[in-house]
Each structure stands twice: as C-alpha cells, then as structure tokens.
Design a protein around this motif. Structure first.
Motif, short mmCIF file in Angstrom:
data_model
loop_
_atom_site.label_atom_id
_atom_site.label_comp_id
_atom_site.label_asym_id
_atom_site.label_seq_id
_atom_site.Cartn_x
_atom_site.Cartn_y
_atom_site.Cartn_z
N MET A 1 0.85 -1.17 0.00
CA MET A 1 0.00 0.00 0.00
C MET A 1 0.90 1.24 0.00
N SER A 2 0.56 2.20 -0.82
CA SER A 2 1.40 3.38 -0.94
C SER A 2 1.20 4.34 0.24
N LYS A 3 2.17 5.23 0.40
CA LYS A 3 2.07 6.23 1.46
C LYS A 3 0.87 7.14 1.27
N LYS A 4 0.55 7.42 0.01
CA LYS A 4 -0.58 8.29 -0.29
C LYS A 4 -1.89 7.63 0.15
N THR A 5 -2.04 6.35 -0.12
CA THR A 5 -3.25 5.62 0.26
C THR A 5 -3.39 5.56 1.78
N ILE A 6 -2.30 5.26 2.45
CA ILE A 6 -2.32 5.23 3.91
C ILE A 6 -2.66 6.61 4.45
N GLY A 7 -2.11 7.65 3.85
CA GLY A 7 -2.41 9.02 4.26
C GLY A 7 -3.88 9.35 4.14
N ILE A 8 -4.49 8.95 3.03
CA ILE A 8 -5.91 9.23 2.82
C ILE A 8 -6.76 8.48 3.84
N ILE A 9 -6.40 7.24 4.13
CA ILE A 9 -7.13 6.46 5.14
C ILE A 9 -7.01 7.14 6.50
N ILE A 11 -6.47 10.30 7.11
CA ILE A 11 -7.24 11.55 7.08
C ILE A 11 -8.71 11.26 7.38
N VAL A 12 -9.27 10.28 6.70
CA VAL A 12 -10.68 9.93 6.90
C VAL A 12 -10.93 9.49 8.35
N LEU A 13 -10.09 8.59 8.85
CA LEU A 13 -10.26 8.10 10.23
C LEU A 13 -10.08 9.22 11.25
N ALA A 18 -12.27 12.89 15.28
CA ALA A 18 -12.36 14.25 15.81
C ALA A 18 -13.81 14.74 15.86
N VAL A 19 -14.57 14.48 14.81
CA VAL A 19 -15.96 14.94 14.77
C VAL A 19 -16.82 14.19 15.79
N VAL A 20 -16.66 12.87 15.84
CA VAL A 20 -17.45 12.09 16.80
C VAL A 20 -17.09 12.49 18.24
N SER A 21 -15.82 12.70 18.51
CA SER A 21 -15.42 13.11 19.85
C SER A 21 -15.94 14.50 20.19
N GLY A 45 -7.72 12.78 17.09
CA GLY A 45 -8.27 12.83 15.74
C GLY A 45 -7.58 13.87 14.88
N ILE A 46 -7.32 15.03 15.45
CA ILE A 46 -6.63 16.08 14.71
C ILE A 46 -5.20 15.67 14.38
N ILE A 47 -4.51 15.05 15.32
CA ILE A 47 -3.14 14.60 15.09
C ILE A 47 -3.10 13.54 14.00
N VAL A 48 -4.02 12.57 14.06
CA VAL A 48 -4.08 11.52 13.04
C VAL A 48 -4.36 12.13 11.67
N THR A 49 -5.25 13.12 11.62
CA THR A 49 -5.55 13.80 10.37
C THR A 49 -4.31 14.50 9.82
N LEU A 50 -3.58 15.19 10.67
CA LEU A 50 -2.37 15.89 10.22
C LEU A 50 -1.30 14.93 9.72
N VAL A 51 -1.14 13.80 10.40
CA VAL A 51 -0.18 12.79 9.94
C VAL A 51 -0.62 12.25 8.58
#
Length: 64
Positions: A1-9, A11-13, A18-21, A45-51
């Motif tokens: 799996m590419s870094k871009k795909t992992i990044g998009i996953i 971001i979504v998670l 963050a929104v649910v919390s 959630g924000i940290i995971v999104t930024l990563v």
C-alpha cells in the motif's frame, strides 16, 4: 500500500474521530459538557488527520 493511500485512510479516520469526539454529547454518547475524554479524542483525531495529510502529500520514494 502506498504512502498516499495510507495518508488518505488516516485523514478519513482522523476526521471521523475528531468529529465524533467533539459532538459526542449531541450524538447521545457523551455525559454532558465537553469532558477530558472528548478533548483527548478530538486532539488525537486532529493529530491523526495531520499525519495523514503529511503522508498523502509526501513525495513517493523511488523504487530501486
């Protein structure tokens, strides 16, 4: 799996976490008021999104 795909996953998670919390009380899963658990969940959630953004925007490593 590419870094871009992992990044998009990530971001979504991260956005979902963050929104649910942040809106846990309105969703009926909170205990009233913005508590410590909500703050921690929103921050994670924000940290995971930024990563995820960092991974999605990073340049791919050339294959050797």
């Amino acid at each position: 799996m590419s870094k871009k795909t992992i990044g998009i996953i990530l971001i979504v998670l991260g956005v979902i976490l963050a929104v649910v919390s942040a809106f846990a009380d309105r969703l009926g899963i909170g205990s009233g008021g913005f508590g410590t658990k909500q703050l921690i969940g929103t921050a994670i959630g924000i940290i995971v999104t930024l990563v995820g953004v960092w991974l999605a925007l990073s340049k791919p490593n050339p294959q050797k």
